[in-house]
Scaffold this motif. Sequence first.
Motif, PDB file in Angstrom:
ATOM      1  N   SER A 178       2.026  -0.954  -2.454  1.00  0.00           N
ATOM      2  CA  SER A 178       1.749  -0.933  -1.010  1.00  0.00           C
ATOM      3  C   SER A 178       2.984  -1.471  -0.286  1.00  0.00           C
ATOM      4  O   SER A 178       3.505  -2.532  -0.638  1.00  0.00           O
ATOM      5  N   LEU A 179       3.446  -0.738   0.712  1.00  0.00           N
ATOM      6  CA  LEU A 179       4.691  -1.072   1.411  1.00  0.00           C
ATOM      7  C   LEU A 179       4.467  -1.093   2.913  1.00  0.00           C
ATOM      8  O   LEU A 179       3.941  -0.138   3.490  1.00  0.00           O
ATOM      9  N   LEU A 180       4.873  -2.208   3.559  1.00  0.00           N
ATOM     10  CA  LEU A 180       4.834  -2.297   5.015  1.00  0.00           C
ATOM     11  C   LEU A 180       6.137  -1.736   5.565  1.00  0.00           C
ATOM     12  O   LEU A 180       7.209  -2.301   5.337  1.00  0.00           O
ATOM     13  N   GLU A 181       6.048  -0.612   6.268  1.00  0.00           N
ATOM     14  CA  GLU A 181       7.238   0.103   6.719  1.00  0.00           C
ATOM     15  C   GLU A 181       8.036  -0.673   7.755  1.00  0.00           C
ATOM     16  O   GLU A 181       9.248  -0.543   7.845  1.00  0.00           O
ATOM     17  N   ASN A 182       7.377  -1.479   8.569  1.00  0.00           N
ATOM     18  CA  ASN A 182       8.052  -2.154   9.686  1.00  0.00           C
ATOM     19  C   ASN A 182       8.572  -3.539   9.324  1.00  0.00           C
ATOM     20  O   ASN A 182       9.033  -4.271  10.181  1.00  0.00           O
ATOM     21  N   GLU A 183       8.460  -3.916   8.064  1.00  0.00           N
ATOM     22  CA  GLU A 183       8.972  -5.208   7.641  1.00  0.00           C
ATOM     23  C   GLU A 183       9.999  -5.003   6.538  1.00  0.00           C
ATOM     24  O   GLU A 183       9.996  -3.987   5.843  1.00  0.00           O
ATOM     25  N   ALA A 184      10.857  -5.983   6.365  1.00  0.00           N
ATOM     26  CA  ALA A 184      11.971  -5.866   5.408  1.00  0.00           C
ATOM     27  C   ALA A 184      11.498  -6.121   3.981  1.00  0.00           C
ATOM     28  O   ALA A 184      11.415  -7.254   3.524  1.00  0.00           O
ATOM     29  N   GLY A 185      11.159  -5.038   3.288  1.00  0.00           N
ATOM     30  CA  GLY A 185      10.846  -5.148   1.866  1.00  0.00           C
ATOM     31  C   GLY A 185       9.539  -5.819   1.519  1.00  0.00           C
ATOM     32  O   GLY A 185       9.396  -6.331   0.411  1.00  0.00           O
ATOM     33  N   THR A 186       8.564  -5.867   2.442  1.00  0.00           N
ATOM     34  CA  THR A 186       7.274  -6.480   2.144  1.00  0.00           C
ATOM     35  C   THR A 186       6.421  -5.514   1.331  1.00  0.00           C
ATOM     36  O   THR A 186       6.036  -4.452   1.822  1.00  0.00           O
ATOM     37  N   THR A 187       6.157  -5.859   0.082  1.00  0.00           N
ATOM     38  CA  THR A 187       5.394  -4.985  -0.812  1.00  0.00           C
ATOM     39  C   THR A 187       4.326  -5.778  -1.546  1.00  0.00           C
ATOM     40  O   THR A 187       4.397  -7.007  -1.654  1.00  0.00           O
ATOM     41  N   GLU A 188       3.358  -5.043  -2.071  1.00  0.00           N
ATOM     42  CA  GLU A 188       2.313  -5.651  -2.897  1.00  0.00           C
ATOM     43  C   GLU A 188       1.890  -4.643  -3.958  1.00  0.00           C
ATOM     44  O   GLU A 188       1.599  -3.483  -3.644  1.00  0.00           O
ATOM     45  N   GLY A 189       1.890  -5.076  -5.210  1.00  0.00           N
ATOM     46  CA  GLY A 189       1.494  -4.198  -6.297  1.00  0.00           C
ATOM     47  C   GLY A 189      -0.015  -4.003  -6.346  1.00  0.00           C
ATOM     48  O   GLY A 189      -0.780  -4.895  -5.975  1.00  0.00           O
ATOM     49  N   ILE A 190      -0.428  -2.832  -6.792  1.00  0.00           N
ATOM     50  CA  ILE A 190      -1.852  -2.509  -6.924  1.00  0.00           C
ATOM     51  C   ILE A 190      -2.092  -2.111  -8.369  1.00  0.00           C
ATOM     52  O   ILE A 190      -1.488  -1.153  -8.870  1.00  0.00           O
ATOM     53  N   SER A 191      -2.952  -2.830  -9.044  1.00  0.00           N
ATOM     54  CA  SER A 191      -3.208  -2.584 -10.465  1.00  0.00           C
ATOM     55  C   SER A 191      -4.561  -1.933 -10.674  1.00  0.00           C
ATOM     56  O   SER A 191      -5.362  -1.781  -9.744  1.00  0.00           O
ATOM     57  N   LYS A 192      -4.817  -1.554 -11.916  1.00  0.00           N
ATOM     58  CA  LYS A 192      -6.048  -0.859 -12.272  1.00  0.00           C
ATOM     59  C   LYS A 192      -7.291  -1.668 -11.885  1.00  0.00           C
ATOM     60  O   LYS A 192      -7.303  -2.887 -11.973  1.00  0.00           O
ATOM     61  N   GLY A 193      -8.316  -0.931 -11.462  1.00  0.00           N
ATOM     62  CA  GLY A 193      -9.579  -1.571 -11.116  1.00  0.00           C
ATOM     63  C   GLY A 193      -9.710  -1.942  -9.659  1.00  0.00           C
ATOM     64  O   GLY A 193     -10.778  -2.390  -9.228  1.00  0.00           O
ATOM     65  N   ASN A 194      -8.637  -1.738  -8.884  1.00  0.00           N
ATOM     66  CA  ASN A 194      -8.672  -2.077  -7.463  1.00  0.00           C
ATOM     67  C   ASN A 194      -9.105  -0.885  -6.619  1.00  0.00           C
ATOM     68  O   ASN A 194      -8.709   0.259  -6.881  1.00  0.00           O
ATOM     69  N   LEU A 195      -9.883  -1.170  -5.598  1.00  0.00           N
ATOM     70  CA  LEU A 195     -10.273  -0.169  -4.610  1.00  0.00           C
ATOM     71  C   LEU A 195      -9.374  -0.342  -3.395  1.00  0.00           C
ATOM     72  O   LEU A 195      -9.174  -1.460  -2.917  1.00  0.00           O
ATOM     73  N   ILE A 196      -8.797   0.739  -2.897  1.00  0.00           N
ATOM     74  CA  ILE A 196      -7.903   0.660  -1.746  1.00  0.00           C
ATOM     75  C   ILE A 196      -8.404   1.592  -0.639  1.00  0.00           C
ATOM     76  O   ILE A 196      -9.080   2.587  -0.903  1.00  0.00           O
ATOM     77  N   GLY A 197      -8.065   1.251   0.593  1.00  0.00           N
ATOM     78  CA  GLY A 197      -8.417   2.109   1.721  1.00  0.00           C
ATOM     79  C   GLY A 197      -9.859   2.000   2.162  1.00  0.00           C
ATOM     80  O   GLY A 197     -10.314   2.772   3.016  1.00  0.00           O
ATOM     81  N   GLU A 198     -10.597   1.032   1.601  1.00  0.00           N
ATOM     82  CA  GLU A 198     -12.020   0.913   1.920  1.00  0.00           C
ATOM     83  C   GLU A 198     -12.252   0.523   3.384  1.00  0.00           C
ATOM     84  O   GLU A 198     -13.186   1.013   4.031  1.00  0.00           O
ATOM     85  N   PHE A 199     -11.379  -0.323   3.939  1.00  0.00           N
ATOM     86  CA  PHE A 199     -11.558  -0.769   5.316  1.00  0.00           C
ATOM     87  C   PHE A 199     -11.335   0.380   6.295  1.00  0.00           C
ATOM     88  O   PHE A 199     -12.094   0.579   7.237  1.00  0.00           O
ATOM     89  N   GLY A 200     -10.259   1.135   6.068  1.00  0.00           N
ATOM     90  CA  GLY A 200      -9.966   2.272   6.942  1.00  0.00           C
ATOM     91  C   GLY A 200     -11.061   3.314   6.915  1.00  0.00           C
ATOM     92  O   GLY A 200     -11.400   3.914   7.946  1.00  0.00           O
ATOM     93  N   LEU A 201     -11.641   3.533   5.727  1.00  0.00           N
ATOM     94  CA  LEU A 201     -12.714   4.517   5.609  1.00  0.00           C
ATOM     95  C   LEU A 201     -13.961   4.068   6.363  1.00  0.00           C
ATOM     96  O   LEU A 201     -14.542   4.837   7.134  1.00  0.00           O
ATOM     97  N   VAL A 202     -14.365   2.839   6.146  1.00  0.00           N
ATOM     98  CA  VAL A 202     -15.601   2.331   6.751  1.00  0.00           C
ATOM     99  C   VAL A 202     -15.448   2.129   8.255  1.00  0.00           C
ATOM    100  O   VAL A 202     -16.347   2.463   9.037  1.00  0.00           O
ATOM    101  N   GLN A 203     -14.282   1.608   8.683  1.00  0.00           N
ATOM    102  CA  GLN A 203     -14.074   1.292  10.098  1.00  0.00           C
ATOM    103  C   GLN A 203     -13.427   2.424  10.896  1.00  0.00           C
ATOM    104  O   GLN A 203     -13.368   2.374  12.121  1.00  0.00           O
ATOM    105  N   GLY A 204     -12.902   3.422  10.197  1.00  0.00           N
ATOM    106  CA  GLY A 204     -12.263   4.528  10.889  1.00  0.00           C
ATOM    107  C   GLY A 204     -10.905   4.186  11.468  1.00  0.00           C
ATOM    108  O   GLY A 204     -10.467   4.800  12.447  1.00  0.00           O
ATOM    109  N   THR A 205     -10.207   3.224  10.866  1.00  0.00           N
ATOM    110  CA  THR A 205      -8.893   2.797  11.361  1.00  0.00           C
ATOM    111  C   THR A 205      -7.779   3.503  10.592  1.00  0.00           C
ATOM    112  O   THR A 205      -7.996   4.052   9.504  1.00  0.00           O
TER     113      THR A 205
END
Length: 230
Positions: A139-166
């Motif tokens: 996961s990479l924040l485009e507007n910040e200098a090199g801010t990243t976070e790894g996502i490993s197996k077993g994680n659910l992503i995008g759940e907030f955007g789906l539920v909230q419509g953001t």
Amino acid sequence: AEDGGIVDEATALLAKRRPKNKLKDNNIPENYVCEDLDSALIIAEDVLVAMENPDLLDESRYTNHSSKQGSTHEQFSLLEEKEMTLRYLHNLCPQSTEGDIKEIFSYFRREVYSKNDIIWAQGSPGDCSKLLLQGNLLSLLENEAGTTEGISKGNLIGEFGLVQGTNRMSTVKCVSDQAVLYSLSRDAWEQLTTEKPRVAQIMYTIVIQYLAHRVQHVSNRIFETRCVPI
């Protein structure tokens, strides 16, 4: 050890608990490096099972252990993938019944990505949520200098955007040779909430748990640095 008829109880207890050759007989390697906590827990459970009743253990899981450890990604049958996905979903919402977990899984669809593929871009519509089964994402924040976070197996992503419509708050891309994900689309989500509103509560529960975890993470950061992140 025995000395003059005196038995060292601690040593005797350890000897009693030692699995002897049971692990080797069931193809469980003595040294096993796991990629995540879920995999480590599965190995620990298998060791306990092998110590008590080796006949209950699925030996095939470790038959090709050496070749799998050296490969870039593990190959699983669709049935094995389903079992793993159900287990990951249950880990995310352990209070849910097995039937409900299987029900919500039926709305997910399998997707495969290759290295450097973009799963979604920051600012794009939150039109799905994905569970990572194999591989690694970043996961990479485009507007910040090199801010990243790894996502490993077993994680659910995008759940907030789906539920909230953001819109997406970061760009997510594949950083392993291959990644297998199971995706819940916007259409499938709306169908689920209409047909099975009680089962859809699983997603809401996961969203709340993730938000609580993130709030705790931010709180710890504030406490450790004694400043509010800008």
